[in-house]
Design a protein around this motif. Structure first.
Motif, short mmCIF file in Angstrom:
data_model
loop_
_atom_site.label_atom_id
_atom_site.label_comp_id
_atom_site.label_asym_id
_atom_site.label_seq_id
_atom_site.Cartn_x
_atom_site.Cartn_y
_atom_site.Cartn_z
N ALA A 278 0.90 -3.51 -6.92
CA ALA A 278 -0.34 -3.43 -6.16
C ALA A 278 -0.09 -3.09 -4.70
O ALA A 278 -0.86 -2.34 -4.08
CB ALA A 278 -1.10 -4.76 -6.28
N ARG A 279 0.97 -3.63 -4.15
CA ARG A 279 1.27 -3.31 -2.75
C ARG A 279 1.72 -1.87 -2.59
O ARG A 279 1.30 -1.17 -1.65
CB ARG A 279 2.36 -4.25 -2.23
N ALA A 280 2.57 -1.40 -3.49
CA ALA A 280 3.09 -0.04 -3.36
C ALA A 280 2.02 1.01 -3.61
O ALA A 280 2.03 2.08 -2.98
CB ALA A 280 4.26 0.16 -4.34
N GLU A 281 1.09 0.75 -4.52
CA GLU A 281 0.09 1.76 -4.89
C GLU A 281 -1.24 1.59 -4.17
O GLU A 281 -2.04 2.52 -4.17
CB GLU A 281 -0.15 1.72 -6.39
N CYS A 282 -1.48 0.41 -3.57
CA CYS A 282 -2.82 0.17 -3.04
C CYS A 282 -2.79 -0.40 -1.62
O CYS A 282 -3.09 0.31 -0.65
CB CYS A 282 -3.58 -0.76 -3.98
N THR A 283 -2.46 -1.66 -1.47
CA THR A 283 -2.68 -2.35 -0.19
C THR A 283 -1.79 -1.82 0.93
O THR A 283 -2.22 -1.83 2.10
CB THR A 283 -2.44 -3.85 -0.37
N ASP A 284 -0.58 -1.36 0.62
CA ASP A 284 0.28 -0.82 1.68
C ASP A 284 -0.17 0.55 2.15
O ASP A 284 0.34 1.05 3.17
CB ASP A 284 1.73 -0.74 1.18
N CYS A 285 -1.09 1.19 1.44
CA CYS A 285 -1.57 2.52 1.81
C CYS A 285 -2.93 2.48 2.49
O CYS A 285 -3.51 3.55 2.79
CB CYS A 285 -1.64 3.42 0.57
N LEU A 286 -3.47 1.28 2.69
CA LEU A 286 -4.79 1.14 3.29
C LEU A 286 -4.74 0.15 4.44
O LEU A 286 -3.85 -0.71 4.49
CB LEU A 286 -5.81 0.65 2.24
N LEU A 287 -5.71 0.25 5.32
CA LEU A 287 -5.91 -0.72 6.39
C LEU A 287 -7.05 -1.63 5.99
O LEU A 287 -8.21 -1.22 5.93
CB LEU A 287 -6.21 -0.02 7.72
N ILE A 288 -6.73 -2.88 5.70
CA ILE A 288 -7.72 -3.84 5.24
C ILE A 288 -8.36 -4.50 6.46
O ILE A 288 -7.67 -4.98 7.37
CB ILE A 288 -7.07 -4.89 4.33
N THR A 289 -9.70 -4.54 6.45
CA THR A 289 -10.41 -5.09 7.60
C THR A 289 -10.83 -6.54 7.40
O THR A 289 -10.97 -7.28 8.38
CB THR A 289 -11.65 -4.25 7.89
N GLY A 290 -11.08 -6.97 6.18
CA GLY A 290 -11.54 -8.34 5.97
C GLY A 290 -11.54 -8.71 4.50
O GLY A 290 -11.07 -7.96 3.63
N GLU A 291 -12.12 -9.90 4.22
CA GLU A 291 -12.12 -10.41 2.85
C GLU A 291 -12.96 -9.52 1.93
O GLU A 291 -12.54 -9.21 0.80
CB GLU A 291 -12.67 -11.84 2.84
N ARG A 292 -14.12 -9.13 2.39
CA ARG A 292 -14.98 -8.30 1.53
C ARG A 292 -14.33 -6.97 1.22
O ARG A 292 -14.40 -6.50 0.08
CB ARG A 292 -16.33 -8.10 2.25
N HIS A 293 -13.71 -6.38 2.23
CA HIS A 293 -13.03 -5.10 2.00
C HIS A 293 -11.88 -5.26 1.01
O HIS A 293 -11.73 -4.46 0.07
CB HIS A 293 -12.51 -4.56 3.34
#
Length: 370
Positions: A283-298
């Protein structure tokens, strides 16, 4: 050996021809010097080793010596008889055959070791019966000897040495794996993701996202999971979790009422929950590490979309390159075309088959126009 004998005979004949041109006094002096050298060597070497060619040459030359000198030679009549007896023994000797039964073939030994490793609860007689069904007749004592030589203990001890990997594989269809995943937002705030994976199908459920996880919050999400699973909740017999303090006794009681036994992993042993840890890395390699997360809802929206992609549109090696939601009994036909569907704004892509286009007949167009 025959070439060596011919070489020695040639050297001796050549030496005889050279001696014909020398005087008698020179020959006698050389003989005395050689006798003295032989006496010195006999004091140092008790029993010299002679080859077959050396013995043949000495035997032939000893016949021309006077009887008085022949008795002092090593090649005496008794020596010749001893050599003859050795030749007779060498002619009639046979290959020694070991006593007892012939050894097992290497293929049978490897098969015995394989059956013992893959079936820790099988004893010697059980392995013997399985080998007989496969066409190999081996005694139980022989199986015990092979396993001892291979360092494999008896059945009770092999069963007690079960590893986490073998336990997870054998109980995969009844296992649930819980774990936490943390994500850093663009404002350097840490968020915690609580998820669960069905080990058999690799299906992932993202249960919740929060910045302050508590035991009550985790317990409520566990109740929500059992309600979502409905009838399938009774299929799970074991639950794997780490020793985090947020997994309270109330959390364990929720699954105990459902008939699910909670199995905590050993301390500081992430491999014991390897399936959940692997999903975190994916999940980190394909998703969260490629995005800037702003908050819980995002983060909740992103991980929900990724979980749908992970369950329905991503091939898995352990599932035969199928997605968890794919039907394993359906064999897809070759697609005439592929349609791309973007996930998370094009960060991920899914491809679906398109039905073949029907050919257009010109007569149909004409009749419709009329």
């Amino acid at each position: 050996m025959g070439l060596r004998l011919l070489y020695l005979i040639f050297c001796r004949l050549l030496g005889c021809f050279l001696l014909l041109g020398r005087s008698t006094a020179a020959n006698n002096a050389e003989i005395l010097a050689l006798r003295h050298e032989v006496a010195v060597l006999r004091r140092q070497i008790k029993r010299p080793r002679l080859s077959w060619a050396d013995r043949a040459v000495l035997s032939a030359l000893a016949r021309h010596l006077p009887p008085a000198l022949r008795r002092r030679r090593r090649v005496t009549p008794g020596t010749l008889l001893t050599w003859h007896r050795r030749l007779v023994c060498w002619k009639w000797r046979q290959t020694a055959v070991g006593s007892g039964r012939p050894p097992l073939p290497e293929e049978t030994v490897a098969l015995i070791q394989r059956l013992a490793r893959e079936n820790p609860t099988w004893g010697y007689v059980r392995i013997q019966g399985e080998l007989r069904r496969l066409g190999h007749r081996v005694a139980a004592a022989t199986i015990r000897r092979v396993l001892r030589r291979s360092g494999l203990p008896p059945a009770p001890q092999r069963a007690s040495q079960q590893t986490w990997r073998s336990f997870l594989r054998s109980q995969a269809h009844t296992l649930l794996a819980f774990d936490f995943m943390h994500v850093e937002t663009v404002f350097l705030r840490r968020l915690y993701v609580f998820f669960v994976m069905e080990i058999k199908t690799r299906r992932v459920h993202v249960l919740g996202v929060t910045a302050h996880p508590t035991g009550a919050w985790v317990t409520q999400l566990a109740r929500n999971l059992l309600m979502d699973l409905e009838e399938r909740a009774g299929c799970f017999r074991f639950l794997i979790r780490d020793r985090d303090s947020k997994f309270t006794a109330v959390f364990d009681a929720v699954f105990a009422g459902n008939g699910t036994a909670v199995t905590p992993t050993p301390t500081q042993s992430p491999r014991s929950n390897a399936f959940a840890e692997r999903w975190i890395r994916t999940a980190r390699a394909e998703c969260t590490d490629c995005l800037l997360i702003t908050g819980e809802r995002h983060l909740r929206t992103v991980l929900t979309a990724y979980a749908e992609h992970y369950n329905g549109g991503r091939a898995h090696r352990s599932l035969g390159l199928r997605a968890p939601d794919d039907d394993p009994n359906v064999i897809p036909l070759p697609a005439a075309g592929a349609r791309r569907q973007q996930v998370l704004g094009g960060l991920l892509n899914e491809y679906h088959t398109m039905p073949p286009r029907l050919p257009h007949h010109p007569q149909e167009r004409t009749s419709s126009a009329a």
